[in-house]
Design a protein around this motif. Structure first.
Motif, short mmCIF file in Angstrom:
data_model
loop_
_atom_site.label_atom_id
_atom_site.label_comp_id
_atom_site.label_asym_id
_atom_site.label_seq_id
_atom_site.Cartn_x
_atom_site.Cartn_y
_atom_site.Cartn_z
N ALA A 181 1.07 -0.93 0.51
CA ALA A 181 0.19 -0.67 -0.28
C ALA A 181 0.26 1.14 0.12
CB ALA A 181 -1.13 0.11 1.18
N ASN A 182 2.42 1.06 0.55
CA ASN A 182 3.11 2.42 0.28
C ASN A 182 2.91 3.10 1.28
OD1 ASN A 182 5.06 1.18 -1.55
ND2 ASN A 182 3.61 1.36 -3.42
N ALA A 183 2.47 2.91 2.60
CA ALA A 183 1.75 3.78 3.49
C ALA A 183 2.20 3.23 4.83
CB ALA A 183 0.19 3.84 3.39
N ARG A 194 -6.07 4.12 10.89
CA ARG A 194 -5.85 5.17 10.21
C ARG A 194 -4.58 5.70 9.77
NH1 ARG A 194 -2.62 10.21 11.87
NH2 ARG A 194 -1.77 8.97 14.00
N THR A 195 -4.40 6.45 8.31
CA THR A 195 -3.18 6.72 6.65
C THR A 195 -2.22 7.89 7.97
OG1 THR A 195 -4.24 5.95 5.52
CG2 THR A 195 -2.17 7.02 5.28
N VAL A 196 -1.23 7.33 8.88
CA VAL A 196 -0.80 8.13 8.91
C VAL A 196 0.64 8.90 8.18
CG1 VAL A 196 1.50 8.05 10.78
CG2 VAL A 196 -0.14 6.76 10.68
N ALA A 197 1.02 8.17 7.13
CA ALA A 197 1.84 8.53 6.56
C ALA A 197 1.65 7.72 4.65
CB ALA A 197 3.13 8.53 6.20
N VAL A 198 1.76 8.43 3.48
CA VAL A 198 2.01 8.04 2.40
C VAL A 198 3.30 8.16 2.12
CG1 VAL A 198 0.94 7.33 -0.13
CG2 VAL A 198 -0.31 7.59 1.76
N LEU A 199 4.27 7.29 1.89
CA LEU A 199 5.78 7.36 1.69
C LEU A 199 5.76 8.49 -0.28
CD1 LEU A 199 7.88 6.99 3.16
CD2 LEU A 199 5.74 5.27 3.61
N PRO A 200 6.10 8.81 -0.81
CA PRO A 200 6.84 9.21 -1.89
C PRO A 200 7.31 8.05 -2.65
CG PRO A 200 8.60 10.18 -0.58
CD PRO A 200 7.79 9.14 0.18
N PRO A 229 8.10 3.07 -3.48
CA PRO A 229 8.95 3.20 -2.17
C PRO A 229 8.91 1.68 -1.36
CG PRO A 229 6.82 4.27 -1.47
CD PRO A 229 6.55 3.71 -2.91
N VAL A 230 7.49 1.00 -1.42
CA VAL A 230 7.98 -0.57 -0.21
C VAL A 230 8.60 0.04 1.09
CG1 VAL A 230 8.41 -2.52 -0.67
CG2 VAL A 230 8.00 -1.19 -2.93
N PRO A 231 7.60 0.39 2.05
CA PRO A 231 7.53 0.61 3.58
C PRO A 231 7.67 -0.20 3.68
CG PRO A 231 5.77 1.30 2.51
CD PRO A 231 6.18 1.36 1.42
#
Length: 324
Positions: A181-183, A194-200, A229-231
């Motif tokens: 989800a890259n998030a 809750r979505t904290v951040a979406v990586l660029p 980005p693939v966190p």
């Protein structure tokens, strides 16, 4: 994540090897390796609290606790796609995913966070359903986005895809790094998401080699490809700052495209702290120092390595990454 799932091979080692400081003197912090157990098929994640060492073995789907004799005493067994593990007191959280192997490439059809209470009851938080309903990275554009490029047809917006990968304790709940989800998500004690951040997206200049691996013509050489980005890993640092490792979804993932990001937990603002990592899969923070495990580098990058601290600085050797 529109790439081959290199993450499926993470943790392919068959032993639990921990890095400990030498005891020669207080000033001597040279790390040494000690094998603590050989009873593992594919250790994906570690969670350490006090004297307890817990391991998520993706090869057997077992969450277990390391014993003095090297045995792994099972706590939970039969977890599909086990990845990500965190503890908070007697609470335990771990990720699971189900993959449709009949699809090509394989598609993850279920992915979520499992929270086990001190009494042994397990609650499943469905992050795959959250992704299907919200698709947090839908505002990101990947591939070659320049309409004038011959590879413009590779461009796509964030896909509906979820793969819970990294987990850490956060207040009375948990933080989750979702690699597909890259998030980064917050899961509260009541199971709210809750979505904290979406990586660029990660800009990569195409070479003859990478253009060929993507099936593009020579006309695409020199164009910019925006990789997902693939966190992979998530940890909490001083002042409640959130740190995340990213392993970009791009051909030749052994290239040094990985990075460490800092997320302001109050505003969601993101800052790249360091880059140049070779497939970072997890991280740990201790005494204001960040230690990062690299899949392709075969090392703990925080102990030594050639990475860039901060943005725009040159590469070079550095001591363990320190944070304020």
């Amino acid at each position: 994540m529109r790439t081959s799932r290199a993450l499926a091979a993470v943790g392919a080692a068959a032993a639990l090897i921990l890095v400990v400081p030498t005891a020669a003197s207080a000033a001597d912090r040279t790390p040494v390796l000690e094998e603590w157990s050989s009873q593992l098929a594919a250790p994906f994640s570690l969670a350490v609290e006090g004297h307890r060492v817990l391991v998520a073995d993706g090869g057997t789907g077992t969450v277990g606790q390391l014993q003095p004799d090297g045995r792994i005493a099972p706590i939970v067994e039969g977890v599909p796609g086990l990845a990500g593990l965190a503890v908070r007191g007697a609470w335990l959280a771990y990720g699971s995913s189900v993959e449709d192997g009949a699809s090509e490439p394989p598609v993850i059809t279920e992915s979520g966070l499992n929270v086990r209470s001190p009494g042994g009851q397990t609650t499943y938080i469905d992050l795959h359903a959250y992704e299907m309903a919200n698709n947090p990275d839908s505002g990101n554009s990947y591939g070659v986005t320049d309409p004038a490029s011959c590879a413009a047809g590779t461009a796509y917006d964030g896909l509906l895809d979820s793969h819970v990968y990294g987990v850490t304790a956060w207040h009375s709940g948990w933080l989750v790094a979702d690699a597909a989800a890259n998030a980064v998500y917050e899961v509260t004690a009541k199971g709210a998401i809750r979505t904290v951040a979406v990586l660029p997206p990660v800009p990569v200049t195409l070479t003859a080699e990478t253009a060929g691996m993507l099936g593009l013509g020579d006309c695409a050489i020199g164009d910019v490809y925006y990789a997902e980005p693939v966190p992979t890993g998530v940890a909490v640092g001083p002042g409640g700052a959130i740190y995340v490792t990213t392993l970009p979804g791009f051909p030749g993932e052994s290239a040094s495209l990985g990075a460490l990001w800092r997320i302001d937990s109050r505003t969601g603002a993101m800052t790249q702290v360091a880059s140049g990592f070779s497939g970072p899969t997890s991280l740990s923070i201790a005494a204001n120092r960040v230690y990062i495990a690299e899949l392709f580098g075969g090392r703990w990058a925080g102990d030594a390595g050639e990475h860039r601290q901060g943005q725009g600085e040159g590469a070079g050797p550095h001591p363990p990454l320190t944070i304020a």
